[in-house]
Design a protein around this motif. Structure first.
Motif, PDB file in Angstrom:
ATOM      1  N   ASP A 143     -29.309 -20.906 -75.419  1.00 43.00           N
ATOM      2  CA  ASP A 143     -28.568 -22.018 -74.851  1.00 43.00           C
ATOM      3  C   ASP A 143     -27.065 -21.939 -75.099  1.00 43.00           C
ATOM      4  O   ASP A 143     -26.300 -22.739 -74.572  1.00 43.00           O
ATOM      5  CB  ASP A 143     -29.116 -23.335 -75.393  1.00 43.00           C
ATOM      6  CG  ASP A 143     -30.540 -23.519 -74.927  1.00 43.00           C
ATOM      7  OD1 ASP A 143     -31.397 -23.752 -75.785  1.00 43.00           O
ATOM      8  OD2 ASP A 143     -30.769 -23.385 -73.718  1.00 43.00           O
ATOM      9  N   LYS A 144     -26.642 -20.983 -75.894  1.00 44.65           N
ATOM     10  CA  LYS A 144     -25.229 -20.849 -76.199  1.00 44.65           C
ATOM     11  C   LYS A 144     -24.659 -19.840 -75.215  1.00 44.65           C
ATOM     12  O   LYS A 144     -24.772 -18.628 -75.404  1.00 44.65           O
ATOM     13  CB  LYS A 144     -25.082 -20.345 -77.651  1.00 44.65           C
ATOM     14  CG  LYS A 144     -23.772 -20.747 -78.315  1.00 44.65           C
ATOM     15  CD  LYS A 144     -23.753 -20.259 -79.745  1.00 44.65           C
ATOM     16  CE  LYS A 144     -22.588 -19.306 -79.981  1.00 44.65           C
ATOM     17  NZ  LYS A 144     -22.793 -18.435 -81.102  1.00 44.65           N
ATOM     18  N   ARG A 145     -24.051 -20.331 -74.161  1.00 46.79           N
ATOM     19  CA  ARG A 145     -23.643 -19.437 -73.095  1.00 46.79           C
ATOM     20  C   ARG A 145     -22.262 -18.868 -73.314  1.00 46.79           C
ATOM     21  O   ARG A 145     -21.325 -19.585 -73.697  1.00 46.79           O
ATOM     22  CB  ARG A 145     -23.713 -20.165 -71.770  1.00 46.79           C
ATOM     23  CG  ARG A 145     -25.165 -20.407 -71.436  1.00 46.79           C
ATOM     24  CD  ARG A 145     -25.312 -21.145 -70.164  1.00 46.79           C
ATOM     25  NE  ARG A 145     -26.726 -21.229 -69.832  1.00 46.79           N
ATOM     26  CZ  ARG A 145     -27.187 -21.929 -68.826  1.00 46.79           C
ATOM     27  NH1 ARG A 145     -26.357 -22.563 -68.043  1.00 46.79           N
ATOM     28  NH2 ARG A 145     -28.472 -21.953 -68.590  1.00 46.79           N
ATOM     29  N   THR A 146     -22.138 -17.598 -73.058  1.00 47.08           N
ATOM     30  CA  THR A 146     -20.880 -16.906 -73.298  1.00 47.08           C
ATOM     31  C   THR A 146     -20.052 -16.908 -72.024  1.00 47.08           C
ATOM     32  O   THR A 146     -20.546 -17.200 -70.942  1.00 47.08           O
ATOM     33  CB  THR A 146     -21.162 -15.449 -73.692  1.00 47.08           C
ATOM     34  OG1 THR A 146     -21.805 -14.831 -72.584  1.00 47.08           O
ATOM     35  CG2 THR A 146     -22.069 -15.401 -74.906  1.00 47.08           C
ATOM     36  N   GLU A 147     -18.814 -16.523 -72.135  1.00 43.90           N
ATOM     37  CA  GLU A 147     -17.937 -16.600 -70.975  1.00 43.90           C
ATOM     38  C   GLU A 147     -18.204 -15.494 -69.953  1.00 43.90           C
ATOM     39  O   GLU A 147     -17.728 -15.561 -68.834  1.00 43.90           O
ATOM     40  CB  GLU A 147     -16.470 -16.596 -71.406  1.00 43.90           C
ATOM     41  CG  GLU A 147     -16.025 -15.302 -72.072  1.00 43.90           C
ATOM     42  CD  GLU A 147     -14.586 -15.456 -72.559  1.00 43.90           C
ATOM     43  OE1 GLU A 147     -13.857 -14.465 -72.513  1.00 43.90           O
ATOM     44  OE2 GLU A 147     -14.196 -16.566 -72.956  1.00 43.90           O
ATOM     45  N   ASN A 148     -18.977 -14.472 -70.354  1.00 45.12           N
ATOM     46  CA  ASN A 148     -19.307 -13.448 -69.371  1.00 45.12           C
ATOM     47  C   ASN A 148     -20.421 -13.900 -68.432  1.00 45.12           C
ATOM     48  O   ASN A 148     -20.773 -13.200 -67.509  1.00 45.12           O
ATOM     49  CB  ASN A 148     -19.721 -12.133 -70.057  1.00 45.12           C
ATOM     50  CG  ASN A 148     -20.892 -12.304 -70.995  1.00 45.12           C
ATOM     51  OD1 ASN A 148     -20.705 -12.741 -72.122  1.00 45.12           O
ATOM     52  ND2 ASN A 148     -22.109 -11.997 -70.538  1.00 45.12           N
ATOM     53  N   ARG A 149     -20.997 -15.073 -68.651  1.00 44.26           N
ATOM     54  CA  ARG A 149     -22.095 -15.539 -67.797  1.00 44.26           C
ATOM     55  C   ARG A 149     -21.685 -15.559 -66.325  1.00 44.26           C
ATOM     56  O   ARG A 149     -20.757 -16.249 -65.935  1.00 44.26           O
ATOM     57  CB  ARG A 149     -22.522 -16.947 -68.198  1.00 44.26           C
ATOM     58  CG  ARG A 149     -23.588 -17.499 -67.242  1.00 44.26           C
ATOM     59  CD  ARG A 149     -24.020 -18.910 -67.577  1.00 44.26           C
ATOM     60  NE  ARG A 149     -24.801 -19.465 -66.489  1.00 44.26           N
ATOM     61  CZ  ARG A 149     -26.118 -19.286 -66.362  1.00 44.26           C
ATOM     62  NH1 ARG A 149     -26.786 -18.593 -67.252  1.00 44.26           N
ATOM     63  NH2 ARG A 149     -26.762 -19.775 -65.318  1.00 44.26           N
ATOM     64  N   SER A 150     -22.410 -14.798 -65.493  1.00 53.34           N
ATOM     65  CA  SER A 150     -22.172 -14.852 -64.059  1.00 53.34           C
ATOM     66  C   SER A 150     -23.359 -15.487 -63.363  1.00 53.34           C
ATOM     67  O   SER A 150     -23.250 -16.026 -62.279  1.00 53.34           O
ATOM     68  CB  SER A 150     -21.992 -13.434 -63.496  1.00 53.34           C
ATOM     69  OG  SER A 150     -23.233 -12.729 -63.574  1.00 53.34           O
ATOM     70  N   GLY A 151     -24.529 -15.395 -63.996  1.00 52.97           N
ATOM     71  CA  GLY A 151     -25.738 -15.887 -63.355  1.00 52.97           C
ATOM     72  C   GLY A 151     -26.283 -14.970 -62.276  1.00 52.97           C
ATOM     73  O   GLY A 151     -27.324 -15.237 -61.708  1.00 52.97           O
ATOM     74  N   LEU A 152     -25.577 -13.865 -62.001  1.00 51.28           N
ATOM     75  CA  LEU A 152     -25.962 -12.962 -60.909  1.00 51.28           C
ATOM     76  C   LEU A 152     -26.546 -11.658 -61.455  1.00 51.28           C
ATOM     77  O   LEU A 152     -25.863 -10.909 -62.157  1.00 51.28           O
ATOM     78  CB  LEU A 152     -24.745 -12.612 -60.054  1.00 51.28           C
ATOM     79  CG  LEU A 152     -24.323 -13.597 -58.972  1.00 51.28           C
ATOM     80  CD1 LEU A 152     -23.054 -13.092 -58.289  1.00 51.28           C
ATOM     81  CD2 LEU A 152     -25.430 -13.780 -57.954  1.00 51.28           C
ATOM     82  N   LEU A 153     -27.789 -11.379 -61.072  1.00 54.27           N
ATOM     83  CA  LEU A 153     -28.495 -10.209 -61.554  1.00 54.27           C
ATOM     84  C   LEU A 153     -29.029  -9.439 -60.345  1.00 54.27           C
ATOM     85  O   LEU A 153     -29.712 -10.019 -59.503  1.00 54.27           O
ATOM     86  CB  LEU A 153     -29.650 -10.680 -62.453  1.00 54.27           C
ATOM     87  CG  LEU A 153     -30.391  -9.666 -63.301  1.00 54.27           C
ATOM     88  CD1 LEU A 153     -29.456  -9.000 -64.304  1.00 54.27           C
ATOM     89  CD2 LEU A 153     -31.533 -10.360 -64.047  1.00 54.27           C
TER      90      LEU A 153
END
Lengths: 291, 291, 291
Positions: free
Chosen positions: A3-13
């Protein structure tokens, strides 16, 4: 950590593999990814890479990445050496994309076109699907999909993938395109574009442009194709913008959609008609006429 | 009802069928689902199940489900009896997944591996796409996609699917894997993994482990394959972790990625090379040497 | 402009093409779309339209659209004339759907079934992927995916696509279904449904119903199929609701899932068995017996 989301999170895989579309493999990878974070957006590049063909995998991946947003995570699994000592890595490119893959040559054209910002080895002691320790044949699901999903979800940072590898990516050898003389350029046929049968060379339009010929001029060029040195094709072909500029069934030389020089038959299949394939043993020569 | 969301809402809907990828069928099902709730996340398991092959459908579904989150809704449509009196059902498994399907054998391996928590018959008087009464050939779109979407969206609860069926799911007959003696295990070849041509048996690694042989020991086993009792293959094969542990072209015996015993040629195609297919008439015998 | 969302925003973008599933083309289009708005929901209709087959594209698109929500944006790229002077357009149908496509006949059956509300030409001076000016062969990526994504995202209104075209869409010629006499209806075979091999005619059930025969009556009809006038098939076939109503291997006449009259072999492949294909040169005649 989930649940601790980092700034690299794009959500796109984005997944690519040689698993085909008829088995449980691709859907198993996606299930693992959505179990990491059910908010991920998952897409397919292709799963129809010829089995074990790392060359094709590398070209296809490199030809697609530019169109995707920064921070998109690509999971590329063409892995003939699964379970052996090839390293599992994540590459961050200079363009800001991530590629999760076995480091077996898949990164060849990616590194060339997008640059290596940093290469990290996946630390499987933390980045491996819990409960998968007994499985040794499906790293696509247990290591790559799992790690790619966690990176795309921001559950881990790039640094948390594992230690930096202080070496280059593994690169497949291949012949570069080159200008042989004032009037001759030589290169390799790197790909047949299915299903159309268009020929893609590794000759960049920028190199061809050194001939000083504009595309609107209606000029023609001599095209020779050789297989292990033996002539397979030798014709004079017009240089035009696109398929519709010549009659149906006619050949054309054109800059393709990623700015490499291509050959096609308008509404036809060049490769099938002339029995051309792709690979380092196929060469293409373009000769400029004094017309 | 559409806006009152139930606690079973997962938002995850996974389609499997034998509809292929070239027609309007799959996209029609997805359109119906998104018209129920445009916030659904829709994925494909595969649509390349061999037409009418309920056995293959059941195996492929059962081999994938474990990797998906609880409450995921699977819509499985391989339905040679569409429009006849096979029942349309939703199974809730003990693992907490849902399967929406004709009850024609598709649930065989799902029930075996995940357990039957409750089976309900779809009440088509409420769970059928409005306006579809005149169509009798596409329950995948009109009944299964519609009902699956409503369940995944939380527009209906599992109870609102329809009445409980007080009987087991329909199961396809097949020969179970068994230990024949101290040194011999017998089973069936249940699947050829495309595109690689690996053989998957129904012999669980746990049964094989009763031989008391560890995977790192470099031991070999005699493998016999018979088709309707006639010998097709008889070789001694090493038992290893993965493809890369033997030379290219060599055979290996290994526990596959869902812990069933498999056979493969490293970087090759076992099934094509040895003309092996899958089904109840193909048996596999593993004999332990005293080496 | 990206953040100012218009009321036409649906967030739903559906791609159809003849690009196949093995190359970088489809994923490049999707990357472009997600770079416009990473919140878009992207789906595939099919990418296995026969290369350059605008007829098949039009039928497949028209057979799917009804099941999708209003405001869904379809991007349909079967474009043998890419780079020539066929117009790039967006159609708003009377049903409230949008289709982004080259106007080369792809809209034939869409316009017929859903009606033309307004047709606009894409103004490429604003609706073209920035940086794509040098590419002339991949309008699917640079014009259609980009414009479709902006429309679906609400980044532009329909009016901002470009100027209204004050003419009809380009339509492919084809023979309409017709009642020839009291007892005879004639039509064309418009499609073979893969992978099942079912025959789809362009005879609507409504026209067939003028015979006054109910589906439950167990009536039979004489079916003749001709190819360029030569008889290929001539049999008496029962008229039933669905495949399961006749024995395996038997032929049936039935209203298919989009209410067109179809022919099939139960659990078999009608087209392969009887060597039937689709197209304007294939006619189907249904004759009512006095039984």
């Amino acid at each position: 950590m989930k649940d601790k989301r980092t700034e690299n999170r794009s959500g796109l895989l984005v997944f690519m593999s040689d698993f085909g579309l008829s088995e449980r493999f691709v859907a198993s990878m996606k299930g693992v990814a959505l179990d990491v974070d059910c908010g991920l957006q998952i897409h397919d590049l292709t799963h129809l890479i010829e089995p074990y063909n790392v060359w094709e995998a590398s070209l296809t991946l490199a030809g697609t990445m530019a169109y995707w947003p920064r921070n998109t995570v690509f999971v590329a699994v063409v892995d003939p050496g699964v379970g052996t000592d090839r390293k599992s890595v994540v590459l961050r490119t200079k363009s800001g994309h991530f590629v999760v893959t076995p480091d077996n040559g898949t990164l060849t054209f990616v590194a060339e076109q997008f640059g290596v910002a940093e290469l990290r080895e996946i630390d499987e002691s933390v980045n491996r699907r819990p409960g998968s320790e007994a499985a040794h044949t499906f790293h696509g699901r247990d290591v790559y999909a799992y790690t790619g999903a966690r990176l795309a979800a921001g559950a881990i940072t790039f640094e948390q993938v594992g230690p930096v590898l202080q070496r280059d990516v593994v690169r497949l050898p291949y012949q570069a395109a080159k200008r042989v003389s004032q009037t001759v350029i030589q290169g390799a046929i790197i790909r047949i574009e299915k299903p159309f049968g268009n020929i893609e060379s590794n000759i960049p339009k920028a190199l061809f442009d050194e001939f000083g010929v504009d595309i609107g001029q209606g000029r023609e060029f001599r095209i020779e194709i050789k297989h292990n040195g033996a002539q397979v094709y030798d014709h004079v072909v017009p240089y035009v913008k696109s398929f519709g500029y010549v009659a149906a069934g006619e050949a054309l030389l054109y800059p393709d959609s990623i700015q490499l020089m291509g050959l096609a038959l308008s509404r036809g299949n060049f490769a099938e008609t002339h029995h051309i394939q792709a690979g380092p043993e196929w060469t293409l020569t373009i000769t400029k006429y004094q017309n």
